[in-house]
Design a protein around this motif. Sequence first.
Motif, PDB file in Angstrom:
ATOM      1  N   ARG A 300       0.795  -1.318   0.132  1.00  0.00           N
ATOM      2  CA  ARG A 300      -0.029  -0.073  -0.251  1.00  0.00           C
ATOM      3  C   ARG A 300       0.689   1.135   0.146  1.00  0.00           C
ATOM      4  O   ARG A 300       0.422   2.227  -0.688  1.00  0.00           O
ATOM      5  CB  ARG A 300      -1.041   0.098   1.351  1.00  0.00           C
ATOM      6  CG  ARG A 300      -2.069  -0.941   1.186  1.00  0.00           C
ATOM      7  CD  ARG A 300      -3.169  -0.373   2.400  1.00  0.00           C
ATOM      8  NE  ARG A 300      -2.425  -0.340   3.559  1.00  0.00           N
ATOM      9  CZ  ARG A 300      -2.296  -1.220   4.704  1.00  0.00           C
ATOM     10  NH1 ARG A 300      -2.668  -2.270   4.259  1.00  0.00           N
ATOM     11  NH2 ARG A 300      -1.649  -0.945   5.793  1.00  0.00           N
ATOM     12  N   TYR A 336      -3.552  -7.071  -5.520  1.00  0.00           N
ATOM     13  CA  TYR A 336      -3.959  -6.508  -4.251  1.00  0.00           C
ATOM     14  C   TYR A 336      -3.768  -4.830  -4.630  1.00  0.00           C
ATOM     15  O   TYR A 336      -4.320  -4.117  -4.342  1.00  0.00           O
ATOM     16  CB  TYR A 336      -3.198  -6.877  -3.195  1.00  0.00           C
ATOM     17  CG  TYR A 336      -3.319  -6.249  -1.706  1.00  0.00           C
ATOM     18  CD1 TYR A 336      -4.369  -6.564  -1.006  1.00  0.00           C
ATOM     19  CD2 TYR A 336      -2.636  -5.354  -1.393  1.00  0.00           C
ATOM     20  CE1 TYR A 336      -4.680  -6.262   0.110  1.00  0.00           C
ATOM     21  CE2 TYR A 336      -2.778  -4.554  -0.335  1.00  0.00           C
ATOM     22  CZ  TYR A 336      -4.097  -4.871   0.534  1.00  0.00           C
ATOM     23  OH  TYR A 336      -4.084  -4.285   1.622  1.00  0.00           O
ATOM     24  N   ARG A 340      -6.108  -1.565  -4.794  1.00  0.00           N
ATOM     25  CA  ARG A 340      -5.965  -0.347  -3.829  1.00  0.00           C
ATOM     26  C   ARG A 340      -5.499   0.825  -4.536  1.00  0.00           C
ATOM     27  O   ARG A 340      -6.195   1.859  -4.245  1.00  0.00           O
ATOM     28  CB  ARG A 340      -4.572  -0.779  -2.839  1.00  0.00           C
ATOM     29  CG  ARG A 340      -4.859  -1.980  -1.817  1.00  0.00           C
ATOM     30  CD  ARG A 340      -5.846  -1.678  -0.864  1.00  0.00           C
ATOM     31  NE  ARG A 340      -5.342  -0.575  -0.094  1.00  0.00           N
ATOM     32  CZ  ARG A 340      -6.173  -0.105   1.085  1.00  0.00           C
ATOM     33  NH1 ARG A 340      -7.313  -0.921   1.411  1.00  0.00           N
ATOM     34  NH2 ARG A 340      -5.879   0.957   1.789  1.00  0.00           N
TER      35      ARG A 340
END
Length: 342
Positions: A300, A336, A340
Amino acid sequence: MLTTNPDRACIPSNYSRLIARELGLQPRELRKLLHGTGLTVNQLLQEDTLLSPIQQVQVLQNSLTLAGDEALGLQLGQRMTSPSHGAMGFLVNSSPDLLTALKAFQTFLPTRLNLAKLDLSIRNQRLTVTCSFNLALTASLQRLLSEAFAVIFFDTAEFIIGRPLHEAVLAFAHAEPAYSELYGRYLPCTVQFRSPVIALELPLPVCKVPNASANHENYQLALKQCQAMLDQLKASDSGYRARVQKAMLSTPPGALCEDEIAAQLFISKRTLARRLNAEGTSFRALRDQMLAQQAAGYLRDSPLAVEAIAELMNYHDSANFRRAFKRWFGVTPDEYRKRRSD
């Protein structure tokens, strides 16, 4: 406010190893430094060993005896550079300014050295930082620690503002020592003695000078790691879940196996498994949870490639990391990150 348990092992052993190096101790002499702590030389040399405040105070007292030099605190402060403070040191050096760095020290000091606490106050464009200790200390130990903390602060301040912090006024609680002429080598400021409190006062504008070495990405990563460590400390330290999580947070991701953590807690692997089971969890579940949180955080909050993240997570093969990540989240690391981003 996080309370201090003098029996809770929280202080990394690297500080005591730095003390041993400053004293020039040979391996056969390390037992003298550990006298009265209940620790073995082998434990001191282990990177994941944690000391309680009482044990650390005993090490410091032994170091004063072995050194025969009352100015030891100044020397230790100079040796304890930012890397020795782990994620907290990384966070401080990445801070946008000195004020933010001081707030980081204030907040996260319990994760590294829960012997002391800092309080910050601002009045009339002056920042005052006061330091107090959580345990009763002898006058010589209080002097040693306050001098070491002062040197650490001024080295940090010089790194952030790019020059010595001459404008500060530093007040010590102890009387002026016989070696006070040495202070000028370590403390580039006005120094006062016999103060009711240990305090540092400096102009607020200096605290807001931008840090030329600030790195927002590094700051955010270090902040999350420090916050996770603090959250674990705030949890009840009577439970084995919290103890295992704290041990994991104090080492590189995935570095500790179940046998090593059981040994660190002075119980057998079977006993550890039984006690974790009584708390509704297991070593593997805690390890997976910790690794999953750290992996997701890297994806992230950083632009690092998946292969680089796998290496940081202690996976020697990125394919194994990708499989583990899909088991944790049901998607690949690339998927993922893309979700995000979207």
